[in-house]
Scaffold this active site. Sequence first.
Site, PDB file in Angstrom:
ATOM      1  CG  ASP A   1      86.396   7.978  53.308  1.00  0.00           C
ATOM      2  OD1 ASP A   1      86.334   8.316  52.092  1.00  0.00           O
ATOM      3  OD2 ASP A   1      87.480   7.761  53.875  1.00  0.00           O
TER       4      ASP A   1
HETATM    5  C1  BGC Z   1      89.421   8.609  51.040  1.00  0.00           C
HETATM    6  C2  BGC Z   1      88.932  10.021  51.270  1.00  0.00           C
HETATM    7  C3  BGC Z   1      88.609  10.653  49.951  1.00  0.00           C
HETATM    8  C4  BGC Z   1      87.586   9.811  49.222  1.00  0.00           C
HETATM    9  C5  BGC Z   1      87.189  10.363  47.879  1.00  0.00           C
HETATM   10  C6  BGC Z   1      88.498   7.792  50.164  1.00  0.00           C
HETATM   11  O1  BGC Z   1      89.090   6.608  49.798  1.00  0.00           O
HETATM   12  O2  BGC Z   1      89.597   7.951  52.286  1.00  0.00           O
HETATM   13  O3  BGC Z   1      89.903  10.763  51.946  1.00  0.00           O
HETATM   14  O4  BGC Z   1      88.164  11.962  50.134  1.00  0.00           O
HETATM   15  O5  BGC Z   1      88.145   8.519  49.015  1.00  0.00           O
HETATM   16  O6  BGC Z   1      88.228  10.250  46.985  1.00  0.00           O
END
Ligand code: BGC
Length: 751
Positions: A225
């Site tokens: 993530d």
């Molecule tokens: C989120 C993810 C997301 C990623 C990219 C993170 O803060 O938890 O779900 O895909 O950001 O935007």
Amino acid sequence: MPRELDEVIPDLSLEQKAGLASGADFWSTKPVPGIRRITMNDGPHGLRVVADIGISGAKPATCFPPAVGLGASWNPALQREVGEAIGREARALGVDVVLGPGINIKRSPLCGRNFEYVSEDPLVAGAFGQALVEGIQSQGVGASVKHFAANNQETDRMHVSVEVDERTLREIYLPAFERVVKNAHPATVMCSYNRINGVYASQNEWLLTRVLRDEWGFDGVVVSDWGAVVDRVEALKAGLDLKMPTATGDDRVLAAAQSGELPEFVLDRVASRLEMLAQRADASRLGPIDIDFDAQHEIALRAALEGPVLLKNENAALPLPETGSTRIAVVGEFARTPRYQGSGSSQVPSTRVDTALDALTGLIGDRVRFAPGFTFDGDADADAELSAEARRLAADSDWTVLFLGLPDSYESEGFDRETISLPDNQLALLETVAAVTRRVVVVLSNGGLVETESWEFRARAILEGWLLGQAGGQALAQLLLGRANPSGKLTESIPVKLEETSAYTNFPGCEGQVVYGERIYVGYRYYDTRGLPVSYPFGHGLSYTEFEYSGLTVTASEGGASVAFTVTNVGDVAGAEVAQVYRGDRHSAIDRPLHELVAFRKVFLEPGESQQLTIDLDSRAFAYWSIARHDWIVDEGLFTIAVGASSRDLRLHGEVRLAAQGPAPRLTVFSPIADWIADPVGSQVLQGAIAQLPDAHAFQLDPTTNEGRMFAAIPLGHLLTMVPSAPSGAAEQLVAAYEQLSRAAVSPPGE
Ligand code: BGC
């Protein structure tokens, strides 16, 4: 023709290989000779293609219903179709990997991101995830199933340690991922921010390698993530491939590779997986594509029509009369300014947005009159005026449809909620309106659930509309007027009050830890086992027609069972029913929920039409995870099978007897005497020992006496420490004898 990986890797320098393990920027990897740049973009219910973060400058994309709305359709075929539509837009925008679906379990209704998740139940979450991944990937675009794992809150999400036992992980928090990985083969899995029992998911070798790859056979890329990696080298060793976003820490990875701290094969492995990811997309892509945004909007509409759940419909208040002179007051800012998706990384720059007010007016013209009723920010003066206006309108109308819900500021990625109540100004408005008319219908727009117990008596009907994407307004209008029949079902129980949710005393934890003390008792597994009242049970959802269930048969089949029954539409409009199958296990050696959903089917039936459904249940549908045996176990005995319309509306009941499955329990020095006596080999060994230890007879082992029961509960090793004639090591010797005799008992003669 792409070159074989063996040909690519020797050409790459150590710097290049180290560089591959992180992003070039926010949304893509670094190209190296032989491995092209791979781009990734959010998100689960539509695309957000931006240069950095936020939404400004993003290219318009279709906003399909977020998981909360689409999940409530309980229709994997529809979810797959939405996945295909998202995949098509991804192709058109040059996106290689769509960052979704999110399939974390709704452990507490307070999780600020529940709108992006599907259910409190792993089967429903997994079926949704599988369908979406299959749909997206059918277009030659990769999916990224997220957030792996046990990421069930936003508070302290980047650091909190989830303290959870393995059985709870295996039965509640992992199965949805397992199903998606095994059945849909996602191109990537996104690991979560949180720690699990003290170890960051991004550095968790047990999770990312032993479970995900060795047990489930995952062969794609594990991506972090965004910002989830704390120690780059530990993460790579644990099985993470790609740290996103940006290249920070590449120098540390390179130094570790140069010094030998990080074996070079780990970086070769990363290169190999990225190469496979790029090849997979190239090979299955069907060339350039033009998007027909009107057609995509139609899919968003069809998806939105199946999400809303008709919670209540007293005296068939809905559908509203379509013809005649009935005057309808549409009250509530949400009718004009819909809330159709949540905030954070999943926010989609929609191509257009339907409002319920426009849609209703379009369908029945000036019989619709509107009053906003309240402000989203709860401005007291403005609310007083708006409420008075709404009251006048309601008093002068035949029906009032109140659009209530959670304003944007009430829930988002990044923080959790503190309450499950609707805003005070909206509840006050409902009271005001209900004082002048009994003919009130409430339509809800919310991502996380809201309690209904304190106000539902004021409404004749409640349509829970969740967040429905850009076509949600049109969908709600059609459902209210009966042009479409509601068929959504609750994927989460609506509790009477927050304090009765099973994680209440443990959510969201403190001082860097959250204890999953409720274990496997999440959602209906808790309420139904405890026999607690709920406002609306898991699986509930009414229709404008009625369904009957009949003719259940349950027969044991290889390791599992085959269940057959018939569903009939006994009303006079066409409709769809989600038939649910629950398995109970009252004879198990360990505690289990009263029942658990093991299968569901959505059937579309014309008036008077019947359909017979046959569902095969495999042994997993009956198994629990044994911490002692590290495996799935089915205890021999009778299992109950119940079929019906919700976890509390079970219409048909059957039983099936299954044989034991999974490794047998082994006796140890800690096994109580009762277990030794119950085991034929153990009992033989124990009786032999007692015969040789004359003073052991002083211990009364007759289980019909209280004394015997007391001794039966004592572990063998402990008991023998109280027998004066027992030599030291006696218990270990008995265990060795037991092991030897057991092996002899199962070995074929001659071995
Ligand atoms: C989120 C993810 C997301 C990623 C990219 C993170 O803060 O938890 O779900 O895909 O950001 O935007």
